[in-house]
Each structure stands twice: as C-alpha cells, then as structure tokens.
Design a protein around this motif. Structure first.
Motif, PDB file in Angstrom:
ATOM      1  N   SER A  42      -2.177 -12.499   1.551  1.00 51.15           N
ATOM      2  CA  SER A  42      -1.282 -11.933   0.539  1.00 51.15           C
ATOM      3  C   SER A  42      -0.993 -12.957  -0.551  1.00 51.15           C
ATOM      4  O   SER A  42      -0.861 -12.599  -1.733  1.00 51.15           O
ATOM      5  CB  SER A  42       0.028 -11.449   1.177  1.00 51.15           C
ATOM      6  N   ILE A  43      -0.909 -14.229  -0.175  1.00 53.54           N
ATOM      7  CA  ILE A  43      -0.669 -15.291  -1.159  1.00 53.54           C
ATOM      8  C   ILE A  43      -1.829 -15.359  -2.145  1.00 53.54           C
ATOM      9  O   ILE A  43      -1.627 -15.521  -3.356  1.00 53.54           O
ATOM     10  CB  ILE A  43      -0.462 -16.644  -0.459  1.00 53.54           C
ATOM     11  N   GLY A  44      -3.060 -15.222  -1.636  1.00 49.77           N
ATOM     12  CA  GLY A  44      -4.223 -15.207  -2.529  1.00 49.77           C
ATOM     13  C   GLY A  44      -4.132 -14.092  -3.552  1.00 49.77           C
ATOM     14  O   GLY A  44      -4.416 -14.290  -4.738  1.00 49.77           O
ATOM     15  N   CYS A  45      -3.711 -12.910  -3.091  1.00 49.74           N
ATOM     16  CA  CYS A  45      -3.572 -11.771  -4.009  1.00 49.74           C
ATOM     17  C   CYS A  45      -2.438 -12.000  -5.011  1.00 49.74           C
ATOM     18  O   CYS A  45      -2.577 -11.683  -6.202  1.00 49.74           O
ATOM     19  CB  CYS A  45      -3.322 -10.497  -3.198  1.00 49.74           C
ATOM     20  N   PHE A 104       2.791  -8.469  -0.534  1.00 49.85           N
ATOM     21  CA  PHE A 104       3.152  -9.143   0.719  1.00 49.85           C
ATOM     22  C   PHE A 104       3.181  -8.144   1.878  1.00 49.85           C
ATOM     23  O   PHE A 104       2.582  -8.372   2.934  1.00 49.85           O
ATOM     24  CB  PHE A 104       4.517  -9.808   0.542  1.00 49.85           C
ATOM     25  N   ILE A 105       3.846  -7.012   1.682  1.00 52.25           N
ATOM     26  CA  ILE A 105       3.985  -6.000   2.725  1.00 52.25           C
ATOM     27  C   ILE A 105       2.637  -5.392   3.089  1.00 52.25           C
ATOM     28  O   ILE A 105       2.290  -5.272   4.276  1.00 52.25           O
ATOM     29  CB  ILE A 105       4.969  -4.898   2.275  1.00 52.25           C
ATOM     30  N   HIS A 106       1.848  -5.011   2.086  1.00 52.13           N
ATOM     31  CA  HIS A 106       0.565  -4.347   2.330  1.00 52.13           C
ATOM     32  C   HIS A 106      -0.379  -5.227   3.155  1.00 52.13           C
ATOM     33  O   HIS A 106      -0.989  -4.751   4.119  1.00 52.13           O
ATOM     34  CB  HIS A 106      -0.108  -3.975   1.012  1.00 52.13           C
ATOM     35  N   TYR A 107      -0.482  -6.489   2.771  1.00 50.88           N
ATOM     36  CA  TYR A 107      -1.464  -7.334   3.448  1.00 50.88           C
ATOM     37  C   TYR A 107      -1.028  -7.746   4.848  1.00 50.88           C
ATOM     38  O   TYR A 107      -1.868  -7.888   5.748  1.00 50.88           O
ATOM     39  CB  TYR A 107      -1.799  -8.554   2.586  1.00 50.88           C
ATOM     40  N   ILE A 108       0.259  -7.929   5.060  1.00 46.37           N
ATOM     41  CA  ILE A 108       0.733  -8.217   6.415  1.00 46.37           C
ATOM     42  C   ILE A 108       0.507  -7.004   7.320  1.00 46.37           C
ATOM     43  O   ILE A 108       0.036  -7.133   8.460  1.00 46.37           O
ATOM     44  CB  ILE A 108       2.219  -8.614   6.402  1.00 46.37           C
ATOM     45  N   PHE A 139      -1.955 -14.786   9.222  1.00 51.10           N
ATOM     46  CA  PHE A 139      -3.152 -14.553   8.398  1.00 51.10           C
ATOM     47  C   PHE A 139      -2.848 -13.562   7.279  1.00 51.10           C
ATOM     48  O   PHE A 139      -3.299 -13.736   6.139  1.00 51.10           O
ATOM     49  CB  PHE A 139      -4.299 -14.032   9.269  1.00 51.10           C
ATOM     50  N   GLY A 140      -2.071 -12.525   7.595  1.00 52.39           N
ATOM     51  CA  GLY A 140      -1.688 -11.553   6.568  1.00 52.39           C
ATOM     52  C   GLY A 140      -0.910 -12.211   5.444  1.00 52.39           C
ATOM     53  O   GLY A 140      -1.099 -11.874   4.265  1.00 52.39           O
TER      54      GLY A 140
END
Length: 239
Positions: A108-111, A135-139, A103-104
């Motif tokens: 992250s792809i949306g962002c 990528f790192i932040h959202y995961i 899900f993360g």
C-alpha cells in the motif's frame, strides 16, 4: 519456539526477499510511466490510471507472495517440523496472517508513493481519503488471499498446484465472472450477489480503489471467518 520468536523469524525470512521489492519497484515504474505521460506528453489520464497500472503488477506479486507463504513450507517439509504440537499449529496460522497484513501495508505504501508523486508532479489534487482507501484496499487484498490460500493448503499440500490456484483466483476467475455478468437479462439479485463476492470485488476494484463499503465489509467478514475456520481446523489436519 514461542509465538514472538517465530513471528520475528518469519518476518525476516518472508519480508527480506529482494524479489518482493523488485516487484514493487516495477509496479511503481509502471505507474510512473503514466505520471510521465501526463506531465510531458499531455496524456489524458488521472490518478486512477496511475494507481491502476501499479495494481496490475502488484496483485500478481501479492498473489505469488501469498502462495509462497505456505507452498515453500510444504515443499521442503518445514511444516512437519513446525507442527510438532497443537499450540505450534495455531501460532503458525496467526503468524502467517500477521505477515500478510505487514505485506499489505508495504504494497500500500508503494501505491501511496506513486499517487502522491503524481499529485506533486502533475499538480493534481491529493486526498487523504484516497490515501486511506489505498491503505484499506491493499491490506484487505493481502489478508484475504493469504488466509484463503492457507485454507486451501490444508487440503492441497503441493507447492505447484497452490501457485497455479492462486494465479487462477486472481487473474482468471474475475474475468470469467465478468463474462457471466454480461449475460442478458440476468436478475438484479444475482448481479448484486456476484459483485459482492470477494473473489470478484477485490481484484476488479483494487486497481481504481473502488470497492463499496458493503464490499469492504463483506470481504473483511469472509476473511475473519476463514481465519477462524483455519485456526480451528488446522489441528485436525494430518501432515
């Protein structure tokens, strides 16, 4: 049911929910509003404003998703069936954590998409470093709150309280902590401790992708610790 089959089943069940993608789409529309403002109205904004507005909605979506991972199993008694043996319980912890990582990646792809679109439309520089940080932040965000809520659900086994606690953790606690940081003459070491606590550093900094290396490492460490504790303790819980 073995772990692989359970992972496939849960992945389809949790990530095929249309409301997740509606939430992501709304978040992207919010970011797109800033992109339009920059392009057509000469708005005084940059990529941080774009991804910041995206995050303002998506963190709520992420919180609801994290709570739903466990709340629905508790609400409908699914967890009693799944927890028929100790191995099934441990599989449950790992599968839910893997789903939170997937899900993360999705959010992250949306962002990343709104960040890239802004760079193309408004001729702003694109950076692979920023894309990697998104990528790192959202995961990390998804993984941390998922395992934290899982840990809490070991003791609070009602769906509604879990949703309420999740929203408090993401939306209310950071603002309370921010007010504490405004106390005059607060010792520097206290400030340093507070700003590195994941419950503050994650929701406050994810909008502009501004977590420091130390904040990232601390959050990852706390996430792993919570995963280990939950994995080890779940067999002792009576459902």
């Amino acid at each position: 049911m073995n772990a692989n089959n359970y992972l496939k089943l849960e992945t389809v069940k949790q990530l095929s929910n249309i409301y997740i993608y509606i939430g992501i789409f709304i978040s992207m529309i919010m970011g797109g509003g800033i992109i339009y403002s920059i392009h057509s109205l000469n708005g005084p904004f940059d990529f941080q404003n774009v991804i910041g507005l995206y995050s303002s909605i998506i963190i709520i979506v992420s919180g609801i998703f994290s709570a739903k991972l466990f709340a629905m199993d508790l609400q409908y008694g699914v967890i009693q069936v799944l927890f028929s043996d100790k191995k099934a319980r441990k599989n449950y912890v790992i599968v839910k954590f893997i789903i939170s990582l997937i899900f993360g990646i999705i959010i992250s792809i949306g962002c990343m998409l709104v960040y890239i679109l802004n760079g193309i439309v408004n001729n702003q520089n694109l950076s692979m470093k920023i894309i990697a940080l998104i990528f790192i932040h959202y995961i990390i965000f998804s993984a941390f709150y998922s395992i934290l809520i899982h840990f809490i659900s070991l003791f609070i086994k009602k769906a509604i309280p879990l949703f309420i606690i999740t929203l408090l953790l993401i939306l209310v606690i950071p603002n309370i902590v921010s007010m504490v940081l405004k106390i005059p003459n607060l010792p520097n070491y206290i400030v340093e401790i507070i700003i590195n606590i994941p419950l503050y550093s994650l929701p406050i900094n994810i909008g502009f992708i501004e977590m420091s290396l130390s904040q990232i490492l601390i959050t990852v460490s706390v996430t792993v610790l919570l995963l280990i504790v939950t994995y080890s303790y779940i067999n002792k819980i009576d459902y």
